[in-house]
Write a protein that holds these residues in place. Sequence first.
Motif, PDB file in Angstrom:
ATOM      1  N   VAL A 116       0.870  -1.180   0.000  1.00 25.34           N
ATOM      2  CA  VAL A 116       0.000   0.000   0.000  1.00 25.34           C
ATOM      3  C   VAL A 116       0.901   1.222   0.000  1.00 25.34           C
ATOM      4  N   LYS A 117       0.634   2.169  -0.895  1.00 26.41           N
ATOM      5  CA  LYS A 117       1.443   3.382  -0.979  1.00 26.41           C
ATOM      6  C   LYS A 117       0.546   4.612  -1.003  1.00 26.41           C
ATOM      7  N   ASN A 118       1.114   5.695  -0.520  1.00 31.70           N
ATOM      8  CA  ASN A 118       0.484   7.023  -0.593  1.00 31.70           C
ATOM      9  C   ASN A 118      -0.923   7.026  -0.014  1.00 31.70           C
ATOM     10  N   LEU A 119      -1.059   6.430   1.168  1.00 28.69           N
ATOM     11  CA  LEU A 119      -2.364   6.426   1.833  1.00 28.69           C
ATOM     12  C   LEU A 119      -2.563   7.748   2.557  1.00 28.69           C
ATOM     13  N   LYS A 120      -3.685   8.381   2.287  1.00 27.66           N
ATOM     14  CA  LYS A 120      -4.068   9.610   2.978  1.00 27.66           C
ATOM     15  C   LYS A 120      -5.517   9.468   3.423  1.00 27.66           C
ATOM     16  N   LEU A 121      -5.755   9.691   4.709  1.00 30.24           N
ATOM     17  CA  LEU A 121      -7.098   9.568   5.275  1.00 30.24           C
ATOM     18  C   LEU A 121      -7.388  10.813   6.090  1.00 30.24           C
ATOM     19  N   ARG A 122      -8.617  11.326   5.939  1.00 30.56           N
ATOM     20  CA  ARG A 122      -8.983  12.529   6.670  1.00 30.56           C
ATOM     21  C   ARG A 122     -10.448  12.482   7.075  1.00 30.56           C
ATOM     22  N   THR A 123     -10.707  12.723   8.352  1.00 30.34           N
ATOM     23  CA  THR A 123     -12.065  12.907   8.850  1.00 30.34           C
ATOM     24  C   THR A 123     -12.204  14.363   9.272  1.00 30.34           C
ATOM     25  N   ASP A 124     -13.304  14.700   9.946  1.00 32.55           N
ATOM     26  CA  ASP A 124     -13.467  16.071  10.417  1.00 32.55           C
ATOM     27  C   ASP A 124     -12.393  16.442  11.441  1.00 32.55           C
ATOM     28  N   ALA A 125     -11.881  15.440  12.189  1.00 35.03           N
ATOM     29  CA  ALA A 125     -10.974  15.752  13.292  1.00 35.03           C
ATOM     30  C   ALA A 125      -9.632  15.042  13.207  1.00 35.03           C
ATOM     31  N   SER A 126      -9.494  14.021  12.377  1.00 35.03           N
ATOM     32  CA  SER A 126      -8.286  13.205  12.339  1.00 35.03           C
ATOM     33  C   SER A 126      -7.711  13.150  10.934  1.00 35.03           C
ATOM     34  N   ASN A 127      -6.415  12.824  10.857  1.00 34.65           N
ATOM     35  CA  ASN A 127      -5.794  12.585   9.548  1.00 34.65           C
ATOM     36  C   ASN A 127      -4.621  11.627   9.698  1.00 34.65           C
ATOM     37  N   VAL A 128      -4.422  10.809   8.665  1.00 35.51           N
ATOM     38  CA  VAL A 128      -3.355   9.813   8.652  1.00 35.51           C
ATOM     39  C   VAL A 128      -2.655   9.876   7.303  1.00 35.51           C
ATOM     40  N   THR A 129      -1.318   9.827   7.330  1.00 42.25           N
ATOM     41  CA  THR A 129      -0.527   9.732   6.106  1.00 42.25           C
ATOM     42  C   THR A 129       0.417   8.548   6.237  1.00 42.25           C
ATOM     43  N   ILE A 130       0.308   7.600   5.322  1.00 39.75           N
ATOM     44  CA  ILE A 130       1.207   6.448   5.284  1.00 39.75           C
ATOM     45  C   ILE A 130       1.875   6.444   3.914  1.00 39.75           C
ATOM     46  N   ASP A 131       3.192   6.640   3.903  1.00 45.82           N
ATOM     47  CA  ASP A 131       3.912   6.637   2.631  1.00 45.82           C
ATOM     48  C   ASP A 131       3.957   5.231   2.039  1.00 45.82           C
ATOM     49  N   SER A 132       4.179   4.221   2.893  1.00 42.26           N
ATOM     50  CA  SER A 132       4.223   2.849   2.384  1.00 42.26           C
ATOM     51  C   SER A 132       3.947   1.860   3.504  1.00 42.26           C
ATOM     52  N   LEU A 133       3.275   0.775   3.124  1.00 39.86           N
ATOM     53  CA  LEU A 133       2.997  -0.345   4.018  1.00 39.86           C
ATOM     54  C   LEU A 133       3.198  -1.620   3.214  1.00 39.86           C
ATOM     55  N   GLY A 134       4.015  -2.517   3.725  1.00 36.24           N
ATOM     56  CA  GLY A 134       4.251  -3.776   3.039  1.00 36.24           C
ATOM     57  C   GLY A 134       4.028  -4.949   3.970  1.00 36.24           C
ATOM     58  N   ILE A 135       3.340  -5.969   3.485  1.00 37.67           N
ATOM     59  CA  ILE A 135       3.120  -7.208   4.231  1.00 37.67           C
ATOM     60  C   ILE A 135       3.592  -8.350   3.353  1.00 37.67           C
ATOM     61  N   ASN A 136       4.626  -9.062   3.807  1.00 31.53           N
ATOM     62  CA  ASN A 136       5.228 -10.145   3.033  1.00 31.53           C
ATOM     63  C   ASN A 136       4.921 -11.475   3.704  1.00 31.53           C
ATOM     64  N   LEU A 137       4.190 -12.338   3.006  1.00 31.08           N
ATOM     65  CA  LEU A 137       3.762 -13.627   3.558  1.00 31.08           C
ATOM     66  C   LEU A 137       4.594 -14.795   3.051  1.00 31.08           C
ATOM     67  N   ARG A 138       5.681 -14.529   2.330  1.00 34.46           N
ATOM     68  CA  ARG A 138       6.433 -15.615   1.696  1.00 34.46           C
ATOM     69  C   ARG A 138       6.965 -16.609   2.737  1.00 34.46           C
ATOM     70  N   ASP A 139       7.618 -16.100   3.783  1.00 30.51           N
ATOM     71  CA  ASP A 139       8.151 -17.000   4.807  1.00 30.51           C
ATOM     72  C   ASP A 139       7.037 -17.670   5.598  1.00 30.51           C
ATOM     73  N   TYR A 140       5.964 -16.942   5.826  1.00 32.28           N
ATOM     74  CA  TYR A 140       4.832 -17.521   6.549  1.00 32.28           C
ATOM     75  C   TYR A 140       4.228 -18.697   5.789  1.00 32.28           C
ATOM     76  N   LYS A 141       4.122 -18.554   4.476  1.00 33.93           N
ATOM     77  CA  LYS A 141       3.524 -19.624   3.679  1.00 33.93           C
ATOM     78  C   LYS A 141       4.394 -20.877   3.675  1.00 33.93           C
ATOM     79  N   GLN A 142       5.689 -20.702   3.864  1.00 36.01           N
ATOM     80  CA  GLN A 142       6.581 -21.858   3.909  1.00 36.01           C
ATOM     81  C   GLN A 142       6.576 -22.532   5.276  1.00 36.01           C
ATOM     82  N   THR A 143       6.450 -21.731   6.343  1.00 32.25           N
ATOM     83  CA  THR A 143       6.560 -22.267   7.703  1.00 32.25           C
ATOM     84  C   THR A 143       5.219 -22.393   8.415  1.00 32.25           C
ATOM     85  N   HIS A 144       4.184 -21.695   7.902  1.00 30.86           N
ATOM     86  CA  HIS A 144       2.869 -21.639   8.549  1.00 30.86           C
ATOM     87  C   HIS A 144       2.988 -21.123   9.984  1.00 30.86           C
ATOM     88  N   ASP A 145       3.936 -20.242  10.209  1.00 35.18           N
ATOM     89  CA  ASP A 145       4.151 -19.624  11.517  1.00 35.18           C
ATOM     90  C   ASP A 145       3.934 -18.124  11.354  1.00 35.18           C
TER      91      ASP A 145
END
Length: 290
Positions: A116-145
Amino acid sequence: LVRPRIDVKKLDSLNFNFSSLLDMKRDTLTTNPNWFVNCETFRLKKGEFNYVGLDPTDPIQNWSFNDFNVTINGVSFPRFDDFAFTLNNFNFKDDNGLHLRNLSLSVSGNDSLLTVKNLKLRTDASNVTIDSLGINLRDYKQTHDIRNTRFTLLMPEMHLQLSDLSHFLPEFSGSQLYADISLHLSGRISSLKSKAFKARLGEVTNLSGEFYINGLPDLEQTYVFLDLNESYANLRRLRNIEFPASIWDVKASIPEFLSNIGALTYQGNFTGFINDFVTYGTAYSELGII
């Protein structure tokens, strides 16, 4: 669409009533087409969303929304298990008063990686900026841990007015508290580190520094190293903070005599486990230097 109704039902611990849509196999296709879809504007008005959990004794959780607007483009499926899209605009008002003024982001993923890149969220009172979010499941899929799931998060800004949470946690209704967080996080669930973070709870606390956490998700066996370049807490104000006791009973957690310390600043580190740690540093308070 006017007055649409969306019903989501949990069938078991892993499946929902829409899960079959996600279980299509690649070998059911005789060709491997490239899809390119554009959705210029998608609008819902006066819609209703219903979620039904596994426990039949739980009441149905209802969420009603109106003036629900979505603008999506760049939706693509270059391969069957790859996808990408850009959400240019997403906004709504729900019947309880929550107004999401805008959410925008770009998403891409495959069977092992979600970005996920360039996430911008804004409500009447709050705001969030996330430049990047990465979730890598490659090792999890091999180990199921689940501990081997890898994360990266670059969040330069989050300003959260806690009253916005009242739409999901009614205890925060009318709260004037806010939280500010900036964070650069990376590693596996079992071994997370941040080289630069800042956190503030209203005018009561302020922290900045870096940390390393090893051992999650087992909290009692989790080792923590927290190095604080700067920290401040007004213990008198913190103990009297208006926080829902059902979530955190502040007065029970902070002994009354600590109110005498008043404003406290600390520079140093914490090392150890949740129930057994040591500190190295210097603390300054209204009562003197420790």
